[in-house]
Design a protein around this motif. Structure first.
Motif, PDB file in Angstrom:
ATOM      1  N   PRO A 201      13.571  -9.790   2.187  1.00  0.00           N
ATOM      2  CA  PRO A 201      13.570 -10.905   3.146  1.00  0.00           C
ATOM      3  C   PRO A 201      12.612 -10.667   4.321  1.00  0.00           C
ATOM      4  CG  PRO A 201      15.811 -10.423   2.457  1.00  0.00           C
ATOM      5  CD  PRO A 201      14.945  -9.337   1.890  1.00  0.00           C
ATOM      6  N   PHE A 202      12.597  -9.424   4.837  1.00  0.00           N
ATOM      7  CA  PHE A 202      11.671  -9.093   5.926  1.00  0.00           C
ATOM      8  C   PHE A 202      10.225  -9.229   5.463  1.00  0.00           C
ATOM      9  CE2 PHE A 202       8.795  -5.808   7.542  1.00  0.00           C
ATOM     10  CZ  PHE A 202       8.712  -6.175   8.887  1.00  0.00           C
ATOM     11  N   LEU A 203       9.909  -8.713   4.281  1.00  0.00           N
ATOM     12  CA  LEU A 203       8.524  -8.745   3.792  1.00  0.00           C
ATOM     13  C   LEU A 203       8.033 -10.178   3.614  1.00  0.00           C
ATOM     14  CD1 LEU A 203       8.600  -5.846   1.160  1.00  0.00           C
ATOM     15  CD2 LEU A 203       7.627  -5.779   3.466  1.00  0.00           C
ATOM     16  N   VAL A 204       8.878 -11.055   3.066  1.00  0.00           N
ATOM     17  CA  VAL A 204       8.478 -12.459   2.882  1.00  0.00           C
ATOM     18  C   VAL A 204       8.280 -13.116   4.243  1.00  0.00           C
ATOM     19  CG1 VAL A 204       9.189 -14.722   1.999  1.00  0.00           C
ATOM     20  CG2 VAL A 204       9.614 -12.663   0.637  1.00  0.00           C
ATOM     21  N   HIS A 205       9.200 -12.879   5.176  1.00  0.00           N
ATOM     22  CA  HIS A 205       9.102 -13.457   6.518  1.00  0.00           C
ATOM     23  C   HIS A 205       7.827 -12.972   7.213  1.00  0.00           C
ATOM     24  CE1 HIS A 205      10.135 -14.666  10.596  1.00  0.00           C
ATOM     25  NE2 HIS A 205       9.990 -13.406  10.981  1.00  0.00           N
ATOM     26  N   TYR A 206       7.557 -11.673   7.108  1.00  0.00           N
ATOM     27  CA  TYR A 206       6.383 -11.091   7.767  1.00  0.00           C
ATOM     28  C   TYR A 206       5.088 -11.661   7.176  1.00  0.00           C
ATOM     29  CZ  TYR A 206       3.144  -7.495   9.421  1.00  0.00           C
ATOM     30  OH  TYR A 206       2.090  -6.835   9.999  1.00  0.00           O
ATOM     31  N   ALA A 207       5.027 -11.706   5.844  1.00  0.00           N
ATOM     32  CA  ALA A 207       3.823 -12.233   5.181  1.00  0.00           C
ATOM     33  C   ALA A 207       3.607 -13.701   5.545  1.00  0.00           C
ATOM     34  CB  ALA A 207       3.940 -12.081   3.666  1.00  0.00           C
TER      35      ALA A 207
ATOM     36  N   GLU B 120     -15.342  -5.805  14.053  1.00  0.00           N
ATOM     37  CA  GLU B 120     -14.323  -4.802  13.759  1.00  0.00           C
ATOM     38  C   GLU B 120     -13.255  -4.836  14.853  1.00  0.00           C
ATOM     39  OE1 GLU B 120     -16.664  -1.218  13.426  1.00  0.00           O
ATOM     40  OE2 GLU B 120     -18.080  -2.443  12.330  1.00  0.00           O
ATOM     41  N   GLY B 121     -11.997  -4.877  14.431  1.00  0.00           N
ATOM     42  CA  GLY B 121     -10.905  -4.892  15.397  1.00  0.00           C
ATOM     43  C   GLY B 121     -10.897  -6.135  16.252  1.00  0.00           C
ATOM     44  N   SER B 122     -11.322  -7.264  15.688  1.00  0.00           N
ATOM     45  CA  SER B 122     -11.437  -8.477  16.500  1.00  0.00           C
ATOM     46  C   SER B 122     -10.097  -9.137  16.760  1.00  0.00           C
ATOM     47  CB  SER B 122     -12.382  -9.470  15.815  1.00  0.00           C
ATOM     48  OG  SER B 122     -11.899  -9.817  14.542  1.00  0.00           O
ATOM     49  N   GLY B 123      -9.021  -8.600  16.182  1.00  0.00           N
ATOM     50  CA  GLY B 123      -7.701  -9.103  16.517  1.00  0.00           C
ATOM     51  C   GLY B 123      -7.260 -10.328  15.740  1.00  0.00           C
ATOM     52  N   LEU B 124      -8.041 -10.739  14.740  1.00  0.00           N
ATOM     53  CA  LEU B 124      -7.603 -11.883  13.933  1.00  0.00           C
ATOM     54  C   LEU B 124      -6.409 -11.467  13.067  1.00  0.00           C
ATOM     55  CD1 LEU B 124     -11.023 -13.321  12.732  1.00  0.00           C
ATOM     56  CD2 LEU B 124      -9.519 -14.278  14.453  1.00  0.00           C
ATOM     57  N   PRO B 125      -5.472 -12.391  12.800  1.00  0.00           N
ATOM     58  CA  PRO B 125      -4.325 -12.027  11.950  1.00  0.00           C
ATOM     59  C   PRO B 125      -4.785 -11.556  10.573  1.00  0.00           C
ATOM     60  CG  PRO B 125      -3.996 -14.172  12.989  1.00  0.00           C
ATOM     61  CD  PRO B 125      -5.413 -13.778  13.255  1.00  0.00           C
ATOM     62  N   GLN B 126      -4.102 -10.554  10.042  1.00  0.00           N
ATOM     63  CA  GLN B 126      -4.515  -9.984   8.761  1.00  0.00           C
ATOM     64  C   GLN B 126      -3.654 -10.524   7.615  1.00  0.00           C
ATOM     65  OE1 GLN B 126      -4.441  -5.886  10.564  1.00  0.00           O
ATOM     66  NE2 GLN B 126      -6.276  -5.660   9.355  1.00  0.00           N
ATOM     67  N   ASP B 127      -4.148 -10.309   6.412  1.00  0.00           N
ATOM     68  CA  ASP B 127      -3.534 -10.881   5.213  1.00  0.00           C
ATOM     69  C   ASP B 127      -2.596  -9.855   4.574  1.00  0.00           C
ATOM     70  OD1 ASP B 127      -2.896 -12.074   2.859  1.00  0.00           O
ATOM     71  OD2 ASP B 127      -4.943 -12.327   2.134  1.00  0.00           O
ATOM     72  N   ALA B 128      -1.324  -9.907   4.958  1.00  0.00           N
ATOM     73  CA  ALA B 128      -0.354  -8.962   4.393  1.00  0.00           C
ATOM     74  C   ALA B 128      -0.015  -9.316   2.951  1.00  0.00           C
ATOM     75  CB  ALA B 128       0.920  -8.958   5.241  1.00  0.00           C
ATOM     76  N   LEU B 129      -0.034 -10.619   2.645  1.00  0.00           N
ATOM     77  CA  LEU B 129       0.393 -11.068   1.313  1.00  0.00           C
ATOM     78  C   LEU B 129      -0.498 -10.491   0.217  1.00  0.00           C
ATOM     79  CD1 LEU B 129       2.636 -12.727   0.198  1.00  0.00           C
ATOM     80  CD2 LEU B 129       1.282 -14.791   0.490  1.00  0.00           C
ATOM     81  N   ARG B 130      -1.785 -10.335   0.515  1.00  0.00           N
ATOM     82  CA  ARG B 130      -2.711  -9.784  -0.483  1.00  0.00           C
ATOM     83  C   ARG B 130      -2.240  -8.425  -0.996  1.00  0.00           C
ATOM     84  NH1 ARG B 130      -7.978  -6.822  -0.020  1.00  0.00           N
ATOM     85  NH2 ARG B 130      -8.049  -7.108   2.223  1.00  0.00           N
ATOM     86  N   PHE B 131      -1.671  -7.616  -0.095  1.00  0.00           N
ATOM     87  CA  PHE B 131      -1.245  -6.271  -0.479  1.00  0.00           C
ATOM     88  C   PHE B 131       0.147  -6.266  -1.116  1.00  0.00           C
ATOM     89  CE2 PHE B 131      -4.211  -5.834   3.096  1.00  0.00           C
ATOM     90  CZ  PHE B 131      -5.203  -5.113   2.452  1.00  0.00           C
ATOM     91  N   LEU B 132       0.914  -7.333  -0.901  1.00  0.00           N
ATOM     92  CA  LEU B 132       2.258  -7.407  -1.465  1.00  0.00           C
ATOM     93  C   LEU B 132       2.279  -8.074  -2.840  1.00  0.00           C
ATOM     94  CD1 LEU B 132       4.188  -8.428   1.775  1.00  0.00           C
ATOM     95  CD2 LEU B 132       4.330  -6.225   0.591  1.00  0.00           C
ATOM     96  N   LEU B 133       1.244  -8.861  -3.161  1.00  0.00           N
ATOM     97  CA  LEU B 133       1.248  -9.627  -4.415  1.00  0.00           C
ATOM     98  C   LEU B 133       1.488  -8.773  -5.664  1.00  0.00           C
ATOM     99  CD1 LEU B 133      -1.645 -12.241  -3.893  1.00  0.00           C
ATOM    100  CD2 LEU B 133       0.809 -12.689  -3.947  1.00  0.00           C
ATOM    101  N   PRO B 134       0.783  -7.632  -5.849  1.00  0.00           N
ATOM    102  CA  PRO B 134       1.015  -6.860  -7.086  1.00  0.00           C
ATOM    103  C   PRO B 134       2.472  -6.412  -7.216  1.00  0.00           C
ATOM    104  CG  PRO B 134      -1.014  -6.147  -6.030  1.00  0.00           C
ATOM    105  CD  PRO B 134      -0.322  -7.047  -5.062  1.00  0.00           C
ATOM    106  N   GLY B 135       3.087  -5.972  -6.099  1.00  0.00           N
ATOM    107  CA  GLY B 135       4.488  -5.576  -6.137  1.00  0.00           C
ATOM    108  C   GLY B 135       5.396  -6.752  -6.449  1.00  0.00           C
ATOM    109  N   PHE B 136       5.116  -7.905  -5.828  1.00  0.00           N
ATOM    110  CA  PHE B 136       5.907  -9.114  -6.111  1.00  0.00           C
ATOM    111  C   PHE B 136       5.786  -9.501  -7.585  1.00  0.00           C
ATOM    112  CE2 PHE B 136       5.924 -11.129  -1.555  1.00  0.00           C
ATOM    113  CZ  PHE B 136       6.709 -10.081  -1.117  1.00  0.00           C
ATOM    114  N   CYS B 137       4.616  -9.269  -8.169  1.00  0.00           N
ATOM    115  CA  CYS B 137       4.408  -9.605  -9.583  1.00  0.00           C
ATOM    116  C   CYS B 137       5.360  -8.795 -10.460  1.00  0.00           C
ATOM    117  CB  CYS B 137       2.951  -9.354  -9.974  1.00  0.00           C
ATOM    118  SG  CYS B 137       2.478 -10.136 -11.518  1.00  0.00           S
TER     119      CYS B 137
END
Length: 711
Positions: free
Chosen positions: A406-412, A434-451
C-alpha cells in the motif's frame, strides 16, 4: 608624484588613498597616474581597501587603464618584464571582489589572459600574479554566466595543466576544477576529456602510493573526476586509472577502519560502479573476494543504519547508505550473471543471504516513513533499490513486501502526479540539470517487481485494492506519449520502452488471472482504446518489435474479454488494430534452406530473429488469443482473408519439410485455422482450395482435418 609617499597611520592611509584617487582622475600624464596606481595597488594587496573605496577606484580608472597595463610589454627601467601586467591583474582582482563587476564582459573577455598566466612558467617573483588570477577566476565562477564562460574559453584545460604541473597555487586549481565539474560536468568532459583524464591519472597515482590520511581525503575528491561518459574503460589511460583505484580501494577496505575512513571509500567505490558497472574489478580470485567484500560491507552498513533508526543518525548517514545501495544493486546483478561471472556459486549464495538481511532492514525503515518525509531523496533511493530486489528475488521477504505494497503504490502515485504537474510547467534553463529537483519516476523501478507479484493471488489482490491498475493505465498512456514524442525511431532500448513492455506484462497477468476485473473496471476500456490506436503506429517501426509483440498480444487477450464494448464493434480503429496484429503474427515465420539437405525448413523470419527470445512466448499467446477472437467478431475472418494469410500459410506448409515444423508451432497454426474454418465458409473454402485437407493430414492436424471434412 613623490609627495604621495604612503603615511604610516591608518587615518593617513585613508587620506592618502583619497589623494591617490584624485590623482588617478586628474593625472596629466602616465607617469603621475602610474605613481598613484602603485600606491593604490599596494593598499589593495595589503587588504586595506573597503567595498566603497574599491568602487571609487573603479570609477576613477574604469577598465581602460588595467587593459592598457595588461597589453603593455615595455616595463619601467629596472623593473621585471611583467610589472605592468601584475599591476593590471591586481586591479582586476580588486574589481572582481564586487560581484557586479566580476560578471562584466570586460572581465569575462580576460579569461584567455588568465588561462595563459596559469599555464606559463612561474617565476618566484610572479606568484602575486597567480594569486590575482585565481582570485579573478573564483569571482567569475560565482557569477551566473561565469561557469559557462570559463568552460567555453578553455579554463578547464588551463586549470588541469596547472594542477598536473604541481606549480604554485595548484591546490586552488583543483578547487576551481571541482567547482566547474559540479555545475557543468558533461560540458567539461565533452570539451577537455584528455586534460581531465591527466588530472585523474595524477590523483589515482597519488591515491595508490600515499599511505597517510591523504588517501582518505582523496576518496572525497576522486568521485568528481570519474565521468559517466566517455567510459573510462574505453581508454588505456582510463583503464590504468581504474586499476590503480581498484588496488587503492582494496588496500583500504581490507584494513581495519574507523567509520570516518570507511564511508568515503564506500562512496568512491559506488561512484566507480555507477560509471563503469563492475568492469573496474578484475576477474579472478582477488577480484571476486574484493567484490564480495564490497557488497558485504554495504549490507552491514545498511543494517546498522536502518534496523534501529535513530532519526538524527540516519540523517547523517543517508549519503553513505545511498552509496551502499549502488553497491548492493551491483551485487544483485553479479549474483544473476551467468556469462563470465566474477563470483563463484558459493559466493553468490552467501551474498544473496546477506543481501536479504539488508533488504529486511530497508523494508523495516520504509514502514516507519511519515507522510511529511516523502519528498526526501533518500526515500526514493530506498524504494528504488527495493524495486531492484523485487524484480529478481521473488520468493524471499514476501510477507514484509505484501505489508509494504500500500505504501509503495501510494508513493509511486504521489511522485507520478507531481511529475505530470511539473512537466506542464516551463523549466528554467540550467547550466546543468543534475539534481534539478524535478520529481522522479519511482514506478519505473517498481514495475518489474509488480509484474512478478500480479501473478500471485495475495499481492495481486492488494495491488488491485490499492488502485494500482488505474495508476498503471495512466502511467502507460503517459509513457506512450513520451515514446511517440521522441523524434528518433532508431534508438537503443530506452527506459520508456522498457517500462511500457513491463506494464504490458502486468496487464497480461491481470487479464489472465482476474478477467472479471478487466470486464468491470473502466481502466481496461481506456487501455483497450489506447492499444487499438498504438499498434498500427508501432508495427512499421521494426526496431520496436518486442514492444509491438507486447501490445499486440495484450490487445488480443483483452479483446476476447471486452468483445461486447462499442469500440470493438467493427470500428475503424478495431479493424486497423486487428489488421496490424494479423501482420505481426503472420510475418513471424518463413521458409529457408535446410542445412545439409536440398529441402526447405520453417524458420523464424530474419526481421524477428534477433528479438525472438523475447517475442516467442508472446507470439504463441497472441496466436491463441487470435483464435479466441475469431468466433467473437463476425468481421474478423474477412480481415484475415484480405491479408491473404491463409494463402501464405498454405504455401509455407506445402513447401517445407514437415519434420522441420515443431509440434508447438503446428498446434498454434491449427488453433487459428480451426476457428476460421468453423466461423467462415469463405475461409474454409480457401483452405480447401489450397490443399488444406492434404497438409492437415501431413502435419497431424486432426482437429482441422475433422473440421474440413464436415459439410
Amino acid at each position: 608624484p613623490t609627495s604621495l609617499a604612503m603615511a604610516s597611520g591608518s587615518g593617513d592611509r585613508n587620506s592618502t588613498l583619497k589623494r591617490c584617487l584624485g590623482v588617478l582622475r586628474d593625472a596629466r600624464n602616465d607617469s603621475e597616474q602610474l605613481a598613484a596606481l602603485l600606491l593604490v595597488t599596494k593598499a589593495v594587496r595589503a587588504g586595506e581597501v573597503d567595498a566603497k573605496t574599491r568602487r571609487q577606484i573603479f570609477d576613477a580608472i574604469g577598465f581602460t587603464f588595467p587593459n592598457r597595463l595588461l597589453a603593455s610589454r615595455q616595463p619601467p627601467a629596472g623593473c621585471p618584464e611583467h610589472t605592468f601586467r601584475a599591476l593590471g591583474l591586481t586591479l582586476l582582482a580588486c574589481f572582481c571582489t564586487d560581484p557586479e563587476l566580476a560578471g562584466h564582459s570586460q572581465i569575462l573577455n580576460k579569461i584567455p589572459t588568465f588561462n595563459d598566466i596559469l599555464v606559463s612558467p612561474c617565476n618566484p617573483d610572479s606568484t602575486s600574479m597567480i594569486d590575482d588570477v585565481y582570485q579573478c577566476l573564483s569571482a567569475v565562477m560565482a557569477t551566473t554566466r561565469g561557469p559557462r564562460e570559463l568552460v567555453t574559453k578553455g579554463t578547464v584545460s588551463a586549470l588541469c595543466q596547472a594542477y598536473v604541473n604541481c606549480g604554485y597555487g595548484s591546490d586552488r586549481a583543483l578547487t576551481l576544477l571541482l567547482g566547474l565539474l559540479a555545475v557543468a560536468e558533461a560540458k567539461c568532459w565533452q570539451r577537455d576529456a584528455p586534460h581531465l583524464l591527466a588530472v585523474l591519472s595524477k590523483l589515482s597515482d597519488d591515491f595508490l602510493k600515499t599511505e597517510d590520511m591523504t588517501k582518505f581525503e582523496l576518496c572525497e575528491v576522486l568521485p568528481h573526476f570519474i565521468p559517466v561518459s566517455p567510459p573510462l574503460t574505453q581508454d588505456s589511460q582510463g583503464s590504468e586509472c581504474l586499476h590503480r583505484l581498484y588496488k587503492g580501494l582494496a588496500n583500504i577496505l581490507g584494513s581495519k577502519l574507523s567509520q570516518s575512513q570507511r564511508d568515503p571509500a564506500l562512496k568512491l567505490a559506488a561512484c566507480l560502479v555507477q560509471a563503469c558497472g563492475s568492469e573496474w574489478i578484475p576477474a579472478g580470485s582477488a577480484g571476486s573476494k574484493f567484490l564480495a567484500l564490497l557488497v558485504n560491507l554495504a549490507c552491514v552498513e545498511v543494517r546498522l543504519t536502518l534496523e534501529e533508526p535513530d532519526p538524527l543518525e540516519v540523517e547523517g548517514k543517508k549519503e553513505v547508505v545511498t552509496a551502499c545501495y549502488v553497491l548492493i544493486e551491483m551485487g544483485i546483478q553479479e549474483c544473476l550473471r551467468e556469462e563470465k561471472p566474477l563470483l563463484e556459486d558459493v559466493q553468490k549464495m552467501q551474498l544473496t543471504r546477506i543481501m536479504e538481511e539488508a533488504f529486511g532492514a530497508v523494508l523495516f525503515y520504509l514502514r516507519q516513513v511519515k507522510q511529511e518525509e516523502l519528498q526526501d531523496p533518500f526515500i526514493f533511493a530506498s524504494v528504488r533499490i527495493l524495486g531492484a530486489w523485487m524484480a529478481e528475488e521473488t520468493s524471499s521477504l514476501k510477507q514484509e513486501i505484501c505489508e509494504l505494497l500500500p505504501f509503495l503504490v501510494h508513493y509511486a502515485k504521489k511522485l507520478f502526479k507531481e511529475s505530470s504537474s511539473a512537466a506542464s510547467l516551463p523549466q528554467p534553463e540550467l547550466v546543468s540539470t543534475e539534481g534539478s529537483g524535478l520529481p522522479q519516476d519511482a514506478l519505473r523501478f517498481l514495475l518489474p517487481g509488480f509484474c512478478h507479484l500480479t501473478a500471485e493471488d495475495r499481492p495481486r489482490d492488494i495491488l488491485i485494492s490499492e488502485g494500482a491498475p488505474a495508476l498503471l493505465c495512466e502511467y502507460f498512456l503517459h509513457q506512450w506519449e513520451v515514446l511517440t514524442s521522441e523524434p528518433r525511431s532508431l534508438t537503443p532500448l530506452t527506459s520508456t520502452e522498457m517500462s511500457l513492455q513491463t506494464a504490458c506484462g502486468i496487464f497480461l497477468n491481470l487479464v489472465v488471472t482476474a478477467p472479471d476485473l478487466a470486464r468491470r473496471d473502466k481502466t481496461f476500456s481506456s487501455l483497450m482504446d489506447m492499444l487499438l490506436k498504438s499498434l498500427p503506429l508501432l508495427l512499421p517501426q521494426k526496431d520496436h518489435l518486442v514492444l509491438t509483440a507486447n501490445i499486440a498480444t495484450l490487445g488480443l487477450m483483452m479483446a476476447r474479454i471486452l468483445a461486447g464494448s462499442a469500440v470493438l464493434q467493427g470500428t475503424q480503429s478495431a479493424k486497423e488494430f486487428f489488421g496490424a496484429a494479423i501482420r505481426f503474427l503472420s510475418q513471424a515465420h518463413a521458409a529457408q534452406a535446410e542445412p545439409g539437405s536440398d529441402g526447405l525448413a520453417v524458420a523464424v523470419s530474419p526481421a524477428y530473429a534477433s528479438a525472438w527470445a523475447d517475442v516467442r512466448e508472446l507470439w504463441f499467446l497472441g496466436m491463441q488469443a487470435l483464435a479466441g477472437c475469431v468466433p467473437l467478431f463476425p468481421w474478423l475472418p474477412q480481415a484475415i482473408l484480405q491479408a491473404r494469410w491463409l494463402e501464405d500459410l498454405s504455401e509455407l506448409l506445402t513447401r517445407v519439410t514437415p519434420t522441420s515444423v515443431d509440434f508447438e508451432l503446428i498446434a498454434a497454426f491449427q488453433g487459428v485455422l480451426v476457428e476460421l474454418a468453423r466461423a467462415s465458409k469463405p475461409c474454409r473454402d480457401v483452405i480447401l482450395s489450397h490443399h488444406g485437407g492434404e497438409w492437415a493430414n501431413l502435419y497431424g492436424m486432426a482437429a482441422l482435418e475433422q473440421c474440413l471434412s464436415e459439410q
